[in-house]
Design a protein around this motif. Structure first.
Motif, short mmCIF file in Angstrom:
data_model
loop_
_atom_site.label_atom_id
_atom_site.label_comp_id
_atom_site.label_asym_id
_atom_site.label_seq_id
_atom_site.Cartn_x
_atom_site.Cartn_y
_atom_site.Cartn_z
N HIS A 119 0.81 -1.22 0.00
CA HIS A 119 0.00 0.00 0.00
C HIS A 119 0.85 1.27 0.00
N ALA A 120 2.14 1.13 -0.32
CA ALA A 120 3.05 2.28 -0.45
C ALA A 120 3.25 3.01 0.87
N HIS A 121 3.01 2.35 2.00
CA HIS A 121 3.32 2.94 3.31
C HIS A 121 4.76 2.54 3.67
N CYS A 154 11.49 -0.63 -0.54
CA CYS A 154 12.47 0.29 -1.13
C CYS A 154 12.36 0.32 -2.65
N SER A 155 12.07 -0.83 -3.23
CA SER A 155 11.94 -0.93 -4.69
C SER A 155 10.79 -0.07 -5.19
N HIS A 156 9.63 -0.19 -4.55
CA HIS A 156 8.44 0.50 -5.04
C HIS A 156 8.37 1.96 -4.61
N ALA A 157 9.25 2.37 -3.69
CA ALA A 157 9.27 3.77 -3.26
C ALA A 157 10.48 4.52 -3.80
N GLY A 193 17.06 -0.89 -10.65
CA GLY A 193 16.48 -0.66 -11.97
C GLY A 193 15.36 0.36 -11.95
N ARG A 194 14.47 0.27 -10.98
CA ARG A 194 13.33 1.19 -10.91
C ARG A 194 13.77 2.64 -10.69
N SER A 195 14.94 2.81 -10.10
CA SER A 195 15.45 4.16 -9.84
C SER A 195 16.35 4.66 -10.97
N CYS A 200 -1.92 10.40 -5.34
CA CYS A 200 -1.87 8.94 -5.16
C CYS A 200 -0.85 8.60 -4.08
N SER A 201 -1.14 7.52 -3.34
CA SER A 201 -0.27 7.11 -2.25
C SER A 201 1.12 6.72 -2.72
N CYS A 202 1.26 6.38 -4.00
CA CYS A 202 2.57 5.94 -4.51
C CYS A 202 3.50 7.09 -4.80
N GLY A 203 2.98 8.34 -4.71
CA GLY A 203 3.82 9.49 -5.02
C GLY A 203 4.25 9.51 -6.48
#
Length: 630
Positions: free
Chosen positions: A337-339, A369-372, A406-408, A624-627
C-alpha cells in the motif's frame, strides 16, 4: 567403579556409574515434584527412588518422560543405567531410546542404538524413519526404508506414511509413485495416514488431479486429509476450487482446524474476495481460532490484499503476542500500500524487541524500497542481510535488489549486480531489468534482457511486448514492427489486460473496449460525463502512454476505454458514495489511467483504490499514495 560406555554421546556426559545414578535419581525426583496431575504415579515413583529400586519398567517410564520433556541430559543418564543393567539387549528398551534421541534431535545417537540392536521390531524401523523425516533428513529416511524393504521386514501404515512424507519434502514423485504402488499391493491405500501422505506429495508436486483422485478414493477422511487438499489447491493456484471444496467440507460437517482456515483465507486473499474473507473472519472468531498467530497472520494478509490496510493494522495491533510471521504479514501489507516509512518503522521495532527478521522480512523491506525508489535504504537493508549470520540470502533477495536499482534508473548498476551474484539470473530478474529499461529507454540493455527472456520463457508474449514498448517509447517504429511480427510468428501469448470490481454481490470483469456487460451503455455514458469534468480541469489524455503508431486522436480514443476506467465508471453507478471504489487489475496501471484516477477521485470526492501487479494505489484529493512512483 568408573564405567566407560561404548556410545560417544554417553561418554561425553557421564564419567561414572554413581554420577549416572545420582543424576537419574535427582531428575526423577524433580519430575515427580512437577507431576501434579497424577498423584498415585508420583507416590509410586518417589517410593522407588527413596529405596533405590529403579527396575526396567521404572526406567522405561522415566525415559519416556525424558522424550516427552525433551530432556536429553537425563535421557543419556538413563541410557547409561540401561547399559549397566544389561537392558540394551532388550528390543523394547532400545525402541524407547531411539524415540528419546529422535525427539531430542539426536538422530546420530538414535541410529547408533538402532544399528547395535540384535533384533529389531517394526516399531524400531518406524521410529527411526519417522525421526529422519521429522528432522528433514529425507534421503536417510528413504535409504533406511529401502534397506527395510530389502530385508523383507513387514511394512505398516506408519512406515509408509513416514516415508511418503520424506518424499513430499524432497518432491520425489517417482519414489512416491512406487510407494503408492506398494500401498495398493498391501491394501494400505485406504488407510487415512497413508492416503493423506500420498495426497500431500501429489499436491506439492503440482499433480493436483492425482491428489483429487486419491482423496475421492479414501473411505475415511480426517481433518488433516481435508486440510492437505485445501493447501494443495491453494499451492497450485486453484483458489476458486479451494473455496468450493471448503463449502463441501462445511456441508459434511468436517471439523475446522487452524490449518484449514489459514488455507481458505489464503485463497480469499489471492482472489481479493473481501466479502468472503470477512465471512471467514466471522467463522474464525466463532471457532475460537482468532488468537492463533498463524490464522491472525493470514487475516492481516487478507485485509491488506483486499485494500483494507487500516483493518489489517487494527488486527495486527490487537494481537497481544506476535511472532515473526505476523510481523512479516504487516510489513508486506504496508509495502503493497506504499506505506514505506511505516514498513521500515516496523522493521526497526522488530530489532528493538529482539524478534530477529528472517528471509521473508528482508524480502518485504527490500520490496518497500523498490516500489518507493529508496535506493540508499535498499542498499542499507541489503548490506544488513549480507552481514546477518542467521539468514542466508537467496535469489529472491538479489532479484529485489536488482528491482531497487532498476526502478530508480540505475540500470547499469543492476546489470553489474546480475553478474556478481552467486546465482544464475532468473526470468524474474531479467523481466525486472527489461521493465526498468522500458521506463528509462535503455534500448541496449533492453535487447540483452529480452534475448535472455526469450530463451527462459519462450511462451511468454509479454516479454516481446515489453521490448516492443521500449522501441516505441524511443520512436523506433521499424523495430516495433519487427518485434511484434516476431511475437506473432513465435506463437507466444500475451495475457490480455483485465480489471474487475466487486459490487452488488458479484465480481464484474472488464476488458479494454468492453461491450458485453449488461450495463455497458450506462457505463460509457458515465465515463463521458467524467471526461467532460476532466477537461474542465484543463487536463488532457497522456497520449504518449499509448504505444501504437497511430494518429493522436486515435490514441486518445484507445486510452479512454481502458479496462480500469470502465470499472471505475461502473463503481460510480453501483456503489454508495461512502464506499471506496476498489479495482483490481492483472497488469501494471498505465500512466494515463494513473493521472485519470487522480483527477477523477478529486472530481467525484471518492476514495479510489486500484490494485495492479505491483501494489495498491490509493487515489484521494487529486494525489496517489505511490507518489507517482510505481
Amino acid at each position: 567403579m568408573g564405567i566407560r560406555f561404548n556410545y560417544p554421546a554417553i561418554n561425553q556426559c557421564t564419567k561414572s556409574l554413581s554420577a549416572v545414578c545420582s543424576g537419574v535419581y535427582l531428575a526423577a525426583r524433580f519430575f515427580c515434584s512437577k507431576w501434579n496431575h497424577n498423584n498415585s504415579l508420583k507416590d509410586k515413583w518417589l517410593a522407588r527412588i527413596d529405596r533405590n529400586l529403579i527396575d526396567a519398567f521404572a526406567l522405561h517410564e522415566l525415559m519416556q518422560l525424558c522424550a516427552k520433556r525433551r530432556s536429553l541430559l537425563v535421557g543419556k543418564s538413563c541410557h547409561g543405567l540401561a547399559i549397566h543393567f544389561g537392558l540394551v539387549a532388550d528390543t523394547l528398551t532400545c525402541n524407547i531410546l531411539i524415540n528419546l534421541y529422535t525427539k531430542c534431535g539426536q538422530n546420530d545417537c538414535a541410529r547408533y542404538v538402532f544399528d547395535a540392536m540384535a533384533a529389531r521390531s517394526i516399531v524400531s524401523w518406524n521410529t527411526m524413519i519417522a525421526g529422519y523425516t521429522c528432522s528433514g533428513e529425507d534421503v536417510q529416511a528413504l535409504k533406511l526404508f529401502l534397506r527395510m524393504h530389502r530385508e523383507g521386514t513387514q511394512l505398516s501404515e506408519f512406515t509408509l506414511s513416514s516415508t511418503i512424507c520424506a518424499c513430499a519434502a524432497k518432491y520425489a514423485i517417482n519414489e512416491c509413485r512406487q510407494l503408492h504402488t506398494i500401498a495398493l499391493k498391501l491394501a494400505l491405500d485406504s488407510n487415512s495416514f497413508v492416503g493423506t501422505a500420498i495426497l500431500d506429495v501429489y499436491a506439492k508436486c503440482n499433480m493436483i488431479k492425482d491428489a483429487c483422485w486419491v482423496f475421492e478414493k479414501m473411505p475415511d477422511k480426517t481433518g488433516v486429509t481435508w486440510s492437505s487438499l485445501f493447501a494443495g489447491y491453494v499451492q497450485n493456484g486453484l483458489h476458486e476450487e479451494a473455496l468450493c471444496l471448503f463449502r463441501s467440507a462445511q456441508r459434511e460437517g468436517v471439523e475446522l482446524t487452524e490449518f484449514t482456515l489459514s488455507s481458505i483465507i489464503s485463497a480469499c486473499s489471492s482472489l481479493a474476495l473481501k466479502i468472503e474473507g470477512t465471512q471467514m473472519h466471522s467463522v474464525i472468531v466463532k471457532c475460537g481460532f482468532h488468537q492463533n498467530l498463524f490464522v491472525a497472520a493470514s487475516l492481516v494478509d487478507l485485509y491488506a490484499r483486499c485494500g483494507q490496510i487500516e483493518n489489517a493494522y487494527a488486527l495486527f495491533a490487537y494481537m497481544e503476542h506476535k511472532n515473526v510471521v505476523i510481523w512479516n504479514a504487516m510489513i508486506a501489507g504496508f509495502s503493497r500500500h506504499a506505506h514505506s516509512w511505516e514498513a521500515m518503522i516496523l522493521f526497526e521495532k522488530m530489532h528493538q524487541l529482539e524478534l530477529f527478521p528472517n528471509e521473508v522480512t528482508y524480502l518485504s523491506v527490500l520490496s518497500v524500497c523498490s516500489h518507493a525508489g529508496l535506493v540508499e535504504e535498499g542498499r542499507r537493508y541489503f548490506n544488513l542481510l549480507m552481514c546477518d549470520q542467521t539468514v542466508k540470502p537467496n535469489v529472491l533477495h538479489y532479484s529485489c535488489m536488482v528491482d531497487v536499482l532498476g526502478r530508480s534508473g540505475k540500470t547499469d548498476e543492476a546489470w553489474e549486480l546480475l553478474h556478481k551474484m552467486p546465482f544464475e539470473p532468473t526470468a524474474s530478474m531479467w523481466g525486472s531489468l527489461l521493465g526498468s529499461c522500458r521506463n528509462y529507454t535503455n534500448s541496449r540493455l533492453a535487447r540483452i534482457a529480452a534475448e535472455q527472456l526469450f530463451q527462459l520463457e519462450p511462451d511468454n508474449g509479454g516479454n516481446h511486448v515489453l521490448l516492443s514498448n521500449v522501441y516505441a517509447a524511443s520512436g523506433n517504429w521499424e523495430n516495433v514492427v519487427m518485434t511484434r511480427k516476431y511475437l506473432k510468428d513465435s506463437g507466444a501469448k500475451k495475457e490480455p489486460g483485465r480489471s474487475w470490481i466487486e459490487a452488488k454481490g458479484k465480481v464484474h470483469v472488464f476488458v479494454v473496449g468492453e461491450r458485453k456487460h449488461p450495463e455497458i451503455t450506462d457505463i460509457y455514458s458515465k465515463l463521458e460525463e467524467i471526461y467532460e469534468d476532466f477537461r474542465k480541469f484543463a487536463c488532457s489524455t497522456k497520449i504518449e502512454c499509448d504505444l501504437h503508431d497511430v494518429r493522436d486522436d486515435q490514441k486518445e480514443e484507445l486510452l479512454k476505454h481502458h479496462s480500469e476506467k470502465l470499472a471505475f465508471a461502473f463503481g460510480l453507478i453501483s456503489l454508495p458514495p461512502d464506499i471506496p471504489i476498489i479495482i483490481h487489475k492483472n497488469l501494471r496501471i498505465c500512466g494515463d489511467c494513473h493521472s485519470f484516477m487522480k483527477v477523477s477521485a478529486h472530481i467525484t470526492k471518492r476514495l479510489v483504490i486500484v490494485r495492479d501487479t505491483n501494489r495498491f494505489h490509493h487515489f484521494k484529493n487529486g494525489s496517489c499514495s505511490c507518489g507517482d512512483f510505481w
